[in-house]
Design an enzyme around this catalytic site. Structure first.
Site, PDB file in Angstrom:
ATOM      1  N   VAL A   1      12.069 -18.459  -7.388  1.00 27.60           N
ATOM      2  CA  VAL A   1      12.673 -17.615  -8.417  1.00 27.60           C
ATOM      3  C   VAL A   1      13.277 -18.549  -9.463  1.00 27.60           C
ATOM      4  CG1 VAL A   1      14.428 -15.876  -8.886  1.00 27.60           C
ATOM      5  CG2 VAL A   1      13.218 -15.844  -6.691  1.00 27.60           C
ATOM      6  N   THR A   2      12.783 -18.471 -10.649  1.00 27.86           N
ATOM      7  CA  THR A   2      11.788 -17.540 -11.145  1.00 27.86           C
ATOM      8  C   THR A   2      10.395 -18.175 -11.106  1.00 27.86           C
ATOM      9  OG1 THR A   2      12.118 -18.250 -13.451  1.00 27.86           O
ATOM     10  CG2 THR A   2      13.453 -16.407 -12.683  1.00 27.86           C
TER      11      THR A   2
ATOM     12  N   VAL B   1       9.480 -20.592 -13.914  1.00 29.72           N
ATOM     13  CA  VAL B   1      10.210 -21.860 -14.018  1.00 29.72           C
ATOM     14  C   VAL B   1      10.211 -22.559 -12.657  1.00 29.72           C
ATOM     15  CG1 VAL B   1      12.416 -22.988 -14.560  1.00 29.72           C
ATOM     16  CG2 VAL B   1      11.674 -20.993 -15.897  1.00 29.72           C
ATOM     17  N   CYS B   2      10.846 -21.943 -11.680  1.00 27.86           N
ATOM     18  CA  CYS B   2      11.103 -22.596 -10.398  1.00 27.86           C
ATOM     19  C   CYS B   2       9.865 -22.711  -9.514  1.00 27.86           C
ATOM     20  CB  CYS B   2      12.209 -21.857  -9.653  1.00 27.86           C
ATOM     21  SG  CYS B   2      13.733 -21.741 -10.615  1.00 27.86           S
ATOM     22  N   THR B   3       8.887 -21.863  -9.731  1.00 23.67           N
ATOM     23  CA  THR B   3       7.666 -21.906  -8.924  1.00 23.67           C
ATOM     24  C   THR B   3       6.564 -22.708  -9.606  1.00 23.67           C
ATOM     25  OG1 THR B   3       8.212 -19.707  -8.086  1.00 23.67           O
ATOM     26  CG2 THR B   3       5.999 -20.499  -7.641  1.00 23.67           C
TER      27      THR B   3
END
Length: 194
Positions: free
Chosen positions: A113-114, A117-119
């Site tokens: 998440v998100t 961005v984070c994935t």
């Protein structure tokens, strides 16, 4: 012909930034669904002895703490979570990269998440480093549906498999009458809408 399906023996689960604040930013999927799916991945990892790496970013800022339910599901991994101090791409954090390397697994099951961005960035980096990656799209989300669609497309174009929680759990099970299948039946059952 090999299907190259992921197995419990060759996979690791990476859950990135399922934090109170970041989860509240999701607009592409219901909060409760994303939370249930992320917790199901953690439960499956514990049930099948799959390495599980948890990470957070800036817990003392708007991102907030890791969802407390992870402490109940995977207490050791919760305690050992990699607490990044602002590194956007988790794979650029040496502690996280070392934890991923220490799993010894080539196949990575990633949710974050998100998604936009984070994935996306850890997925691109992992692919570049020679890992096979399946992104569990419904165990993450983004601030908009469009952002989620663009992130999934970018990861797929780079070579990641895009999957769902139910799909990856049944891929790991292969057969309900096996020990793995029997351990996953109740976890999959929790995801069935009532």
């Amino acid at each position: 012909m090999s299907l190259n399906l992921f197995t419990p023996e060759d996979s690791a689960v990476l859950l990135i930034d399922h934090q109170v604040g970041t989860m509240s930013w999701i607009r592409s999927a219901p909060f409760a669904d994303v939370k249930a799916n992320a917790l199901a991945l953690a439960k499956a990892a514990r049930a099948l002895d799959i390495p599980l790496v948890l990470t957070t970013s800036l817990e003392d800022h708007a991102q907030g703490p890791l969802l407390e339910e992870f402490q109940q599901v995977a207490p050791a991994e919760f305690a050992d979570r990699i607490q990044r101090v602002g590194v956007v791409n988790a794979m650029d954090d040496p502690n996280f990269a070392d934890a991923v390397r220490a799993t010894g697994r080539q196949n990575l099951i990633i949710a974050g998440v998100t998604n936009d961005v984070c994935t996306v960035y850890p997925t691109l980096t992992a692919l570049d480093r020679g890992h096979r990656v399946q992104v569990v799209a419904d165990a993450g989300g983004s601030m908009s549906t469009l952002a989620d669609e663009v992130a999934r497309q970018r990861m797929a174009n780079a070579g990641a498999g895009i999957t769902s929680t139910n799909m990856i759990l049944t891929e790991l099970a292969r057969h309900w009458a096996t020990p793995a299948g029997e351990k996953l039946i109740p976890i999959v059952g929790e995801l069935i809408p009532t």
